[in-house]
Scaffold this active site. Structure first.
Site, PDB file in Angstrom:
ATOM      1  N   GLU A 146      -4.442   0.210  -8.563  1.00 16.12           N
ATOM      2  CA  GLU A 146      -3.338   1.089  -8.957  1.00 16.12           C
ATOM      3  C   GLU A 146      -2.215   0.176  -9.465  1.00 16.12           C
ATOM      4  OE1 GLU A 146      -3.419   5.068  -6.156  1.00 16.12           O
ATOM      5  OE2 GLU A 146      -2.632   3.263  -5.238  1.00 16.12           O
ATOM      6  N   SER A 164       0.823  -1.206   0.000  1.00 16.66           N
ATOM      7  CA  SER A 164       0.000   0.000   0.000  1.00 16.66           C
ATOM      8  C   SER A 164       0.857   1.255   0.000  1.00 16.66           C
ATOM      9  CB  SER A 164      -0.931  -0.009   1.209  1.00 16.66           C
ATOM     10  OG  SER A 164      -0.261  -0.459   2.347  1.00 16.66           O
TER      11      SER A 164
HETATM   12  N1  3HC Z   1     -16.248  -8.655   1.100  1.00 16.17           N
HETATM   13  C1  3HC Z   1     -17.074  -8.869   0.036  1.00 16.17           C
HETATM   14  N2  3HC Z   1     -18.182  -8.123  -0.203  1.00 16.17           N
HETATM   15  C2  3HC Z   1     -18.468  -7.144   0.671  1.00 16.17           C
HETATM   16  C3  3HC Z   1     -17.657  -6.872   1.793  1.00 16.17           C
HETATM   17  C4  3HC Z   1     -16.513  -7.689   1.990  1.00 16.17           C
HETATM   18  N3  3HC Z   1     -15.678  -7.502   3.019  1.00 16.17           N
HETATM   19  N4  3HC Z   1     -18.200  -5.833   2.467  1.00 16.17           N
HETATM   20  C5  3HC Z   1     -19.314  -5.465   1.786  1.00 16.17           C
HETATM   21  N5  3HC Z   1     -19.470  -6.254   0.705  1.00 16.17           N
HETATM   22  C6  3HC Z   1     -20.534  -6.165  -0.296  1.00 16.17           C
HETATM   23  C7  3HC Z   1     -21.857  -6.551   0.292  1.00 16.17           C
HETATM   24  O1  3HC Z   1     -22.074  -7.940   0.210  1.00 16.17           O
HETATM   25  C8  3HC Z   1     -22.836  -5.794  -0.578  1.00 16.17           C
HETATM   26  O2  3HC Z   1     -23.026  -6.479  -1.808  1.00 16.17           O
HETATM   27  P1  3HC Z   1     -24.500  -6.655  -2.401  1.00 16.17           P
HETATM   28  O3  3HC Z   1     -25.228  -5.372  -2.170  1.00 16.17           O
HETATM   29  O4  3HC Z   1     -24.251  -6.946  -3.823  1.00 16.17           O
HETATM   30  O5  3HC Z   1     -25.045  -7.776  -1.640  1.00 16.17           O
HETATM   31  C9  3HC Z   1     -22.074  -4.520  -0.946  1.00 16.17           C
HETATM   32  O6  3HC Z   1     -20.687  -4.804  -0.683  1.00 16.17           O
HETATM   33  C10 3HC Z   1     -22.533  -3.367  -0.101  1.00 16.17           C
HETATM   34  O7  3HC Z   1     -22.363  -3.715   1.263  1.00 16.17           O
HETATM   35  P2  3HC Z   1     -23.325  -3.260   2.431  1.00 16.17           P
HETATM   36  O8  3HC Z   1     -24.709  -3.047   1.909  1.00 16.17           O
HETATM   37  O9  3HC Z   1     -23.152  -4.206   3.584  1.00 16.17           O
HETATM   38  O10 3HC Z   1     -22.714  -1.912   2.970  1.00 16.17           O
HETATM   39  P3  3HC Z   1     -22.377  -0.582   2.226  1.00 16.17           P
HETATM   40  O11 3HC Z   1     -23.330  -0.267   1.140  1.00 16.17           O
HETATM   41  O12 3HC Z   1     -22.154   0.394   3.310  1.00 16.17           O
HETATM   42  O13 3HC Z   1     -20.972  -0.857   1.506  1.00 16.17           O
HETATM   43  C11 3HC Z   1     -18.644  -0.768   1.573  1.00 16.17           C
HETATM   44  C12 3HC Z   1     -19.876  -1.330   2.234  1.00 16.17           C
HETATM   45  C13 3HC Z   1     -18.513  -1.321   0.160  1.00 16.17           C
HETATM   46  C14 3HC Z   1     -17.466  -1.228   2.403  1.00 16.17           C
HETATM   47  C15 3HC Z   1     -18.760   0.801   1.516  1.00 16.17           C
HETATM   48  O14 3HC Z   1     -19.034   1.280   2.799  1.00 16.17           O
HETATM   49  C16 3HC Z   1     -17.535   1.467   0.984  1.00 16.17           C
HETATM   50  O15 3HC Z   1     -17.329   1.580  -0.217  1.00 16.17           O
HETATM   51  N6  3HC Z   1     -16.668   1.967   1.912  1.00 16.17           N
HETATM   52  C17 3HC Z   1     -15.428   2.622   1.526  1.00 16.17           C
HETATM   53  C18 3HC Z   1     -14.398   1.582   1.231  1.00 16.17           C
HETATM   54  C19 3HC Z   1     -13.087   2.183   0.866  1.00 16.17           C
HETATM   55  O16 3HC Z   1     -12.894   3.381   0.756  1.00 16.17           O
HETATM   56  N7  3HC Z   1     -12.102   1.310   0.657  1.00 16.17           N
HETATM   57  C20 3HC Z   1     -10.754   1.690   0.350  1.00 16.17           C
HETATM   58  C21 3HC Z   1      -9.921   1.571   1.556  1.00 16.17           C
HETATM   59  S1  3HC Z   1      -8.251   2.047   1.249  1.00 16.17           S
HETATM   60  C22 3HC Z   1      -7.489   0.627   0.783  1.00 16.17           C
HETATM   61  O17 3HC Z   1      -8.045  -0.421   0.779  1.00 16.17           O
HETATM   62  C23 3HC Z   1      -6.067   0.751   0.364  1.00 16.17           C
HETATM   63  C24 3HC Z   1      -5.154   0.081   1.331  1.00 16.17           C
HETATM   64  O18 3HC Z   1      -3.846   0.155   0.817  1.00 16.17           O
HETATM   65  C25 3HC Z   1      -5.185   0.684   2.686  1.00 16.17           C
END
Ligand code: 3HC
Length: 279
Positions: A150, A117
């Site tokens: 990325e 990352s």
């Molecule tokens: N694994 C697989 N699928 C998942 C999941 C997981 N851990 N968490 C959520 N999902 C799926 C759910 O099953 C759902 O799918 P469906 O609607 O098709 O059934 C969909 O994602 C939406 O989930 P929820 O309805 O439970 O909840 P939200 O609508 O709040 O979405 C979220 C959850 C996708 C995590 C959303 O809150 C989000 O986009 N958050 C921001 C995430 C983000 O910014 N990530 C980047 C982090 S930085 C990074 O990773 C880089 C690293 O280097 C640090």
């Protein structure tokens, strides 16, 4: 390309392994203990079950995807891989050892990718005798949901390897974006200071954790607030990236002492059941 090995069966590694198997690749899922691999596979199976329940996937497809996995606790298994994607802990010393071993085990054609990352791809590549076949492939959490990869070239990464990884990212259902090798690349250089700033705000007693997050959800249309996002990423990972930004880019990226305190206390976020929030 037929076989992809993923090193690290934690939340990132398991997510990468899942999307690779769903795209039809044979996947070797590796971690230091078999328990960790089993836990990773259980998470993948849970995700696939949800897709079957929601009618997005047939039970046969699920069985076929699970049938593409092979468990591994030995880097020697990389001898069978066309691509290795490393998603182990964010420590240069550990990644260096892993890449040195992979380089000695893998056939000449194998591409070595790291999901780091924030660590420099060029430095990871330099421990191998194939720096032209080393590349950064940075996925986002939760991997099955987030569309971005990325793709980061090290100094020596060849065009052929870059093009192969760009094409593969699309096959995995992701959108690749080319990014230069620099601390935090693009996404984390923006996201991590935002999370760190939220921790400073909490540290200064300006607002409660849930209110800080509410502000960013309702006021900036973010899907989750910065503190909940930190808990999702893992506060140890947030701190590690923040340290890399601080070292590489200067004092404005200094981690908030409260972030360090949470990590010292073992409050790492969702994975330990407690971070800024309780799970
Ligand atoms: N694994 C697989 N699928 C998942 C999941 C997981 N851990 N968490 C959520 N999902 C799926 C759910 O099953 C759902 O799918 P469906 O609607 O098709 O059934 C969909 O994602 C939406 O989930 P929820 O309805 O439970 O909840 P939200 O609508 O709040 O979405 C979220 C959850 C996708 C995590 C959303 O809150 C989000 O986009 N958050 C921001 C995430 C983000 O910014 N990530 C980047 C982090 S930085 C990074 O990773 C880089 C690293 O280097 C640090």
């Amino acid at each position: 390309m037929k076989t992809i090995m993923v090193i690290g069966a934690g939340q990132m590694g398991a997510g990468i392994a899942q999307v690779a198997a769903q795209a039809g690749y044979d996947v070797i899922l590796n971690d230091i203990k078999e328990d960790f691999v089993t836990r990773g596979l259980q998470g993948i199976e849970k995700n696939l079950n949800r897709s079957v329940e929601k009618g997005r996937m047939s039970a046969e497809d699920k069985a076929a995807i699970l049938g593409r996995f092979r468990k591994s606790t030995s880097y020697q298994d990389a001898a069978d891989a066309d691509l290795v994607i490393e998603a182990a802990v964010e420590k240069m010393s550990i990644k260096g050892e892993i890449f040195k071993t992979l380089d000695s085990v893998c056939p000449e054609h194998t591409i070595l990718a790291t999901n780091t990352s924030s660590l420099p791809i060029t430095q990871v590549a330099a421990v191998t005798k194939r720096p032209d076949r080393v590349i950064g492939m940075h996925f986002f959490n939760p991997v099955p949901v987030m569309k971005l990869v990325e793709v980061i070239r090290g100094l020596e990464t060849s065009d052929e390897v870059y093009n192969t990884i760009e094409k593969l990212s699309r096959e995995l259902g992701k959108t690749p974006v080319e990014v230069k090798d620099a601390p935090g690349f693009v996404a984390n250089r923006i996201l991590i200071p935002m999370i760190n700033e939220a921790v400073w705000i909490l540290n200064e007693g300006i607002a409660k954790p849930e209110d800080i997050d509410e502000v960013m959800k309702l006021g900036a249309n973010q899907p989750m607030g910065p503190l909940a996002l930190g808990d999702l990423i893992g506060l140890d990972t947030v701190l590690a990236i923040c340290n890399v930004l601080h070292e590489g880019l200067g004092d404005k990226y200094r981690p908030c002492p409260l972030l360090r305190k949470y990590v010292d206390a073992g409050r790492l976020g969702r994975k330990t059941g407690r971070g800024f929030f309780t799970y």
